[in-house]
Design a protein around this motif. Structure first.
Motif, short mmCIF file in Angstrom:
data_model
loop_
_atom_site.label_atom_id
_atom_site.label_comp_id
_atom_site.label_asym_id
_atom_site.label_seq_id
_atom_site.Cartn_x
_atom_site.Cartn_y
_atom_site.Cartn_z
N GLU A 1 -2.20 1.97 -5.34
CA GLU A 1 -3.73 2.46 -3.86
C GLU A 1 -4.59 0.33 -4.06
O GLU A 1 -4.83 0.09 -4.92
N THR B 1 -0.46 1.75 -9.41
CA THR B 1 -1.66 1.94 -9.06
C THR B 1 -1.90 0.98 -9.92
O THR B 1 -2.87 0.26 -10.41
N SER C 1 -5.16 -2.06 -0.75
CA SER C 1 -5.40 -3.28 0.17
C SER C 1 -5.91 -4.13 1.16
O SER C 1 -5.43 -5.09 -0.16
N THR D 1 0.77 -1.51 -0.49
CA THR D 1 0.03 0.14 -0.32
C THR D 1 0.67 1.87 0.24
O THR D 1 0.15 2.19 -0.49
#
Ligand code: UT7
Length: 347
Positions: free
Chosen positions: A28, A152, A30, A24
């Motif tokens: 982006e 990302t 999780s 992270t």
């Protein structure tokens, strides 16, 4: 009748553990998304300067050779599966031959990505059955961490992959009913670019006569700034499409191996699926009505190590005492190409 058996097995995993949370920092994503979609909690990354696909392979191979009770000088042939070679060419096979100071034996590199190790086992098995070689070193090794887009933009691919190596010594045997029973190989190139790294490559970037190209076009043919700017030097994957194909082809190729040997899913003691995604493995388990103790998964800790995933999982399951003499073990893999394969063996 000569056939082949696994005489020794080894694995190597880099020390550097990278958690989902660590990722992270760069993109982006999780921990929750990665675990829910893939089952992965952490993966290993090779040391940036000290470890390569070949050094990890050599570490795994050294253990496999020792466990087989032989020396590197006894190996007659090398089959090396990887999609992340140290060099564009030559392949890693010759680098292992050099590192282990082996005789001037043949060394073959296999380009079959996730199913590379199962393909490699099949190739080695044919050489042994024909009587040509007695001890073949079969390796799957990957250093993915050097070739992933950690922005990302690349997150659907980069969170999945990890580094590591696994190796076996495949040895000629005359003991009936043991070792490799059969191998089954398939491909369908229709969707080759769906999971691919197309650059650098020799596919056509410019059409026309060489003599008509200007200097910039000639210089750009193999690798250009535009390719790098557009992230075309990274692996590209249509994840959902690959997923859909994988959950059909995994069960199919496992059932093909069982049918070829007049066996059923109930006979499997341990299925070692390529560690692509825990959800794929769970789907396959459910489809084939296999119990938890019949399937081995370790993607949670190592991610998808492509050609290394099957030998790492096989080695770890064996080291844990989950595979015993006489057990029926099924190796199965599916990936880029698409290629898919299975191998059935009596341990
Ligand atoms: O070993 C070689 C063979 N490879 C495989 O077998 C891989 C097969 N495919 C897969 O395992 C799955 O397709 C993935 C794990 C790659 C992706 O899971 P998914 O459930 O198919 O997700 P998706 O690609 O459909 O993406 C869903 C959403 C998208 O956002 P929107 O468009 O819905 O807003 C993605 O942008 O999830 C987003 N996304 C992410 N979000 C957080 C994609 N990657 C990530 C990420 N973190 N790492």
């Amino acid at each position: 009748m000569i056939h082949s058996r696994i005489a020794g097995i080894g694995m190597y995993l880099p020390k550097n553990v990278v958690t989902n949370h660590d990722l992270t920092r760069y993109m982006e994503t999780s921990d929750e998304w990665i675990q829910e979609r893939t089952g992965i909690k952490e993966r290993r990354y090779a040391d940036r300067t000290g470890e390569t696909t070949t050094t990890m392979a050599v570490a795994a191979a050294t253990i496999a050779i020792e466990r087989a009770g032989i020396t590197p000088g006894d190996i007659d042939f090398i089959v090396f599966a990887t999609l992340s070679p140290d060099y564009y060419f030559p392949g890693c096979g010759v680098l292992v031959q050099r590192a282990l100071k082996m005789k001037e034996i043949g060394a073959l590199d296999i380009r079959n990505q996730c199913s590379g190790f199962v393909y490699a086992i099949s190739v080695a098995d044919q050489f042994i059955k024909s009587g040509m070689y007695k001890n073949i070193l079969v390796i799957g090794s990957e250093k993915h961490s050097f070739g992933l887009d950690f922005s990302t933009r690349g997150r659907n691919v980069s969170v999945i992959f990890g580094d590591g190596a696994g190796a076996v010594v495949l040895q000629a045997s005359t003991a009936a009913g043991t070792g490799i029973l059969s191998t089954h190989l398939h491909s369908d190139g229709e969707s080759a670019e769906m999971l691919a790294m197309c650059n650098p490559g020799t596919h056509a970037n410019h059409w026309g006569h060489f003599a008509d190209f200007n200097e910039a076009q000639i210089g750009d043919m193999f690798m250009s700034h535009a390719m790098i700017d557009n992230a075309q030097n990274y692996p590209n994957m249509d994840g959902p499409a690959v997923f859909k194909k994988a959950i059909v082809k995994f069960p199919e190729v496992i059932l093909e191996a069982l049918a070829a040997n007049n066996l059923t899913t109930a006979d499997i003691n341990m299925l070692i699926p390529h560690q692509a995604n825990l959800r794929i493995a769970q789907f396959v388990q459910q489809k084939l009505a296999l119990r938890d103790d019949q399937v081995y998964n370790n993607i949670q800790h190592y991610g998808n190590t492509t050609a290394a995933s099957v030998p790492i999982a096989l080695c770890e399951a064996w080291e844990k005492g989950l595979i015993e003499k006489g057990d029926l073990v099924c190796l199965a893999a599916f990936g880029s190409g698409f290629t898919w394969a299975s191998a059935l063996l009596r341990w």
